[in-house]
Design an enzyme around this catalytic site. Structure first.
Site, PDB file in Angstrom:
ATOM      1  N   GLY A 141       0.770  -1.218   0.049  1.00 41.20           N
ATOM      2  CA  GLY A 141      -0.038   0.039   0.155  1.00 41.20           C
ATOM      3  C   GLY A 141       0.877   1.076   0.047  1.00 41.20           C
ATOM      4  N   SER A 162       5.825  11.636 -10.660  1.00 44.20           N
ATOM      5  CA  SER A 162       6.551  11.066 -11.796  1.00 44.20           C
ATOM      6  C   SER A 162       6.353  11.929 -12.965  1.00 44.20           C
ATOM      7  CB  SER A 162       6.381   9.900 -12.160  1.00 44.20           C
ATOM      8  OG  SER A 162       5.202   9.582 -12.783  1.00 44.20           O
ATOM      9  N   LYS A 175      10.141  12.908  -9.633  1.00 44.87           N
ATOM     10  CA  LYS A 175      10.972  11.543  -9.455  1.00 44.87           C
ATOM     11  C   LYS A 175      11.233  11.128 -10.804  1.00 44.87           C
ATOM     12  CE  LYS A 175       7.745  10.151  -6.673  1.00 44.87           C
ATOM     13  NZ  LYS A 175       6.642   9.424  -5.756  1.00 44.87           N
ATOM     14  N   ARG A 176      12.540  10.545 -10.955  1.00 46.73           N
ATOM     15  CA  ARG A 176      13.005  10.205 -12.418  1.00 46.73           C
ATOM     16  C   ARG A 176      13.679   8.940 -12.452  1.00 46.73           C
ATOM     17  NH1 ARG A 176      16.904  14.557 -13.366  1.00 46.73           N
ATOM     18  NH2 ARG A 176      16.681  13.825 -15.398  1.00 46.73           N
ATOM     19  N   GLY A 177      13.143   8.101 -11.609  1.00 51.39           N
ATOM     20  CA  GLY A 177      13.778   6.698 -11.662  1.00 51.39           C
ATOM     21  C   GLY A 177      15.215   6.744 -11.468  1.00 51.39           C
ATOM     22  N   ALA A 188       9.674   2.339  -4.501  1.00 51.17           N
ATOM     23  CA  ALA A 188      10.732   3.067  -4.685  1.00 51.17           C
ATOM     24  C   ALA A 188      10.355   4.547  -4.408  1.00 51.17           C
ATOM     25  CB  ALA A 188      11.633   3.077  -5.741  1.00 51.17           C
ATOM     26  N   ASP A 224       7.565   5.522  -3.016  1.00 52.57           N
ATOM     27  CA  ASP A 224       7.202   5.892  -1.443  1.00 52.57           C
ATOM     28  C   ASP A 224       8.195   6.118  -0.488  1.00 52.57           C
ATOM     29  OD1 ASP A 224       4.337   5.573  -2.516  1.00 52.57           O
ATOM     30  OD2 ASP A 224       5.143   3.447  -2.680  1.00 52.57           O
ATOM     31  N   ASN A 242      16.633  10.275  -2.747  1.00 54.30           N
ATOM     32  CA  ASN A 242      17.228   9.216  -3.630  1.00 54.30           C
ATOM     33  C   ASN A 242      17.797   8.067  -2.977  1.00 54.30           C
ATOM     34  OD1 ASN A 242      16.586  10.796  -6.001  1.00 54.30           O
ATOM     35  ND2 ASN A 242      18.718  11.967  -6.365  1.00 54.30           N
TER      36      ASN A 242
HETATM   37  P1  ATP Z   1       6.457   3.757  -7.483  1.00 59.27           P
HETATM   38  O1  ATP Z   1       5.370   4.336  -7.814  1.00 59.27           O
HETATM   39  O2  ATP Z   1       6.817   2.366  -8.350  1.00 59.27           O
HETATM   40  O3  ATP Z   1       6.776   3.644  -6.409  1.00 59.27           O
HETATM   41  P2  ATP Z   1       7.778   5.973  -8.677  1.00 59.27           P
HETATM   42  O4  ATP Z   1       7.362   6.098 -10.136  1.00 59.27           O
HETATM   43  O5  ATP Z   1       7.001   6.826  -8.030  1.00 59.27           O
HETATM   44  O6  ATP Z   1       7.845   4.625  -8.224  1.00 59.27           O
HETATM   45  P3  ATP Z   1      10.689   6.313  -9.454  1.00 59.27           P
HETATM   46  O7  ATP Z   1      11.017   7.364  -9.989  1.00 59.27           O
HETATM   47  O8  ATP Z   1      10.761   4.758 -10.034  1.00 59.27           O
HETATM   48  O9  ATP Z   1       9.102   6.646  -8.527  1.00 59.27           O
HETATM   49  O10 ATP Z   1      11.472   5.902  -8.240  1.00 59.27           O
HETATM   50  C1  ATP Z   1      11.828   6.963  -7.408  1.00 59.27           C
HETATM   51  C2  ATP Z   1      12.873   7.152  -6.756  1.00 59.27           C
HETATM   52  O11 ATP Z   1      13.839   6.163  -6.396  1.00 59.27           O
HETATM   53  C3  ATP Z   1      13.756   7.846  -7.936  1.00 59.27           C
HETATM   54  O12 ATP Z   1      13.595   9.283  -7.993  1.00 59.27           O
HETATM   55  C4  ATP Z   1      15.232   7.251  -7.626  1.00 59.27           C
HETATM   56  O13 ATP Z   1      15.734   8.512  -6.533  1.00 59.27           O
HETATM   57  C5  ATP Z   1      15.254   6.084  -7.087  1.00 59.27           C
HETATM   58  N1  ATP Z   1      15.289   4.781  -7.906  1.00 59.27           N
HETATM   59  C6  ATP Z   1      14.264   4.264  -8.654  1.00 59.27           C
HETATM   60  N2  ATP Z   1      14.822   3.500  -9.369  1.00 59.27           N
HETATM   61  C7  ATP Z   1      16.134   3.353  -9.160  1.00 59.27           C
HETATM   62  C8  ATP Z   1      17.212   2.566  -9.766  1.00 59.27           C
HETATM   63  N3  ATP Z   1      16.940   1.912 -10.737  1.00 59.27           N
HETATM   64  N4  ATP Z   1      18.305   3.048  -9.359  1.00 59.27           N
HETATM   65  C9  ATP Z   1      18.545   3.952  -8.434  1.00 59.27           C
HETATM   66  N5  ATP Z   1      17.561   4.786  -7.739  1.00 59.27           N
HETATM   67  C10 ATP Z   1      16.353   4.558  -8.023  1.00 59.27           C
HETATM   68 MG    MG Z   2       5.071   6.563  -7.624  1.00 62.68          MG
END
Ligand code: ATP
Ligand code: MG
Length: 318
Positions: free
Chosen positions: A38, A197, A228-230, A258, A260, A284
């Site tokens: 959740g 995102s 947030k940029r993955g 990640a 959250d 991060n």
């Molecule tokens: P979710 O909704 O699945 O929880 P999200 O889309 O809100 O994820 P992401 O941008 O995927 O968020 O991830 C959040 C943060 O986690 C990113 O801004 C980054 O700091 C970290 N992160 C996510 N994936 C990675 C990765 N593969 N390597 C390093 N840091 C990551």
């Molecule tokens: Mg998210």
């Protein structure tokens, strides 16, 4: 360390995931779980592991999946006094599968489970709070959950708390862009921190780039936007500065959650008076560590590990 009082509201669900990638959900194959999950619950667990006082408003059923959730949150120090146990109703759950292109697909049982029966928020639940955190997944799950969130926002603002909003909009739960904006509007009005995102920021504002979307959120009165940029990290927008903070390199095993974990790191950073750049690093670090374990809440970082990865020295309060 300034210990904040953080309240999170929303769905408590267990997640049950495919053990193999590219295994669709419409046929027989192996699953592993239950994992406590959740989106707001992952946030709460992460914020508690970072050493802050966290209380949760939510509901579980009177079954073992509910015990899985409440045991875990309580073990990590989350105050679960306002987690209702609904008799005769099943605990919420989600089934998830991953595909090799990085996409994922969910089947949710939220609005039609105990997860959807949030307790009515009261002034007492928000008394003394520094932050209220809520998520788009909660708003899109059912009308009753939406109303509970709006109520919590009003009470938070009245109590002098800041509102943080992660518009983690799941396509499976949406009713079109117009509906989405209407549903999010009352929360955005109260929010001082939004953590989207790129796609979510664009959906939310109708802007055609992430930057334009984040700027639009600022001009609508949000104080800080954490984009947030993955695996590229994050970009933080405020009236005074825009800071891009690179991600930490980790072996990502399960990216669910990640975002959250990132949110919790960010709220904690602001609470502790870190600069936006330091806050971005802490967030991060939590996001990166969150992606290293299978199970949405299993990668929630302990305070010393997150601060160490973020290069923020030995924190107090361990
Ligand atoms: P979710 O909704 O699945 O929880 P999200 O889309 O809100 O994820 P992401 O941008 O995927 O968020 O991830 C959040 C943060 O986690 C990113 O801004 C980054 O700091 C970290 N992160 C996510 N994936 C990675 C990765 N593969 N390597 C390093 N840091 C990551
Ligand atoms: Mg998210």
């Amino acid at each position: 360390m300034t210990r904040g009082r953080i309240v999170a509201i929303g769905e408590l669900i267990v997640e049950i995931m495919r053990t193999r990638v590219d295994s669709p959900l419409d046929r027989a194959d192996e699953f592993i779980g239950p994992f406590p999950s959740g989106a707001p619950a992952i946030f709460a667990d992460q914020a508690a592991r970072l050493g802050h006082d966290v209380a949760y408003i939510g509901a579980v059923g009177d079954d073992d999946f509910g015990v899985c959730l409440t045991d875990r949150l309580a073990a990590d120090g989350v105050d679960i006094r306002h987690v209702a146990q609904v008799e005769g109703v099943a605990t919420g759950c989600a089934f998830v599968t991953y595909f090799s292109d990085g996409s994922r697909k969910f089947i949710f049982h939220i609005g039609n489970s105990a997860a959807g029966q949030l307790p009515q928020p009261t002034a007492e639940m928000l008394a003394g709070a520094d932050w209220l955190h809520l998520c788009g997944s909660t708003l899109s799950a059912s009308e009753a959950m939406r109303q509970a969130c709006y109520q919590a926002c009003e009470l938070a603002v009245a109590a002098g708390a800041r509102v943080a909003f992660d518009p983690n909009l799941r396509p499976e739960l949406l009713g079109g862009e117009e509906a989405l904006r209407r549903i999010c509007a009352p929360v955005l009005e109260a929010a001082s921190l939004v953590l989207p995102s790129a796609t979510e920021a664009e959906l939310l504002t109708g802007a055609n780039s992430a930057q334009a979307a984040c700027e639009a959120l600022l001009s609508d009165g949000v104080q800080v936007v954490a984009l947030k940029r993955g695996s590229d990290g994050c970009t933080v927008f405020s009236a005074d500065e825009t800071v891009t903070v690179p991600a930490y390199s980790v072996e990502a095993v399960d990216p669910t959650g990640a975002g959250d974990c990132f949110d919790a790191g960010f709220v904690v950073g602001l609470t502790e008076g870190l600069t936006l750049e330091q806050t971005g690093r802490l967030a991060n670090a939590c996001g990166a560590l969150g992606a290293t374990a299978r199970g949405p809440m299993e990668g929630c970082a302990w305070r010393s590990d997150a601060f160490q990865l973020a290069g923020l020295g030995q924190p107090e309060g361990d």
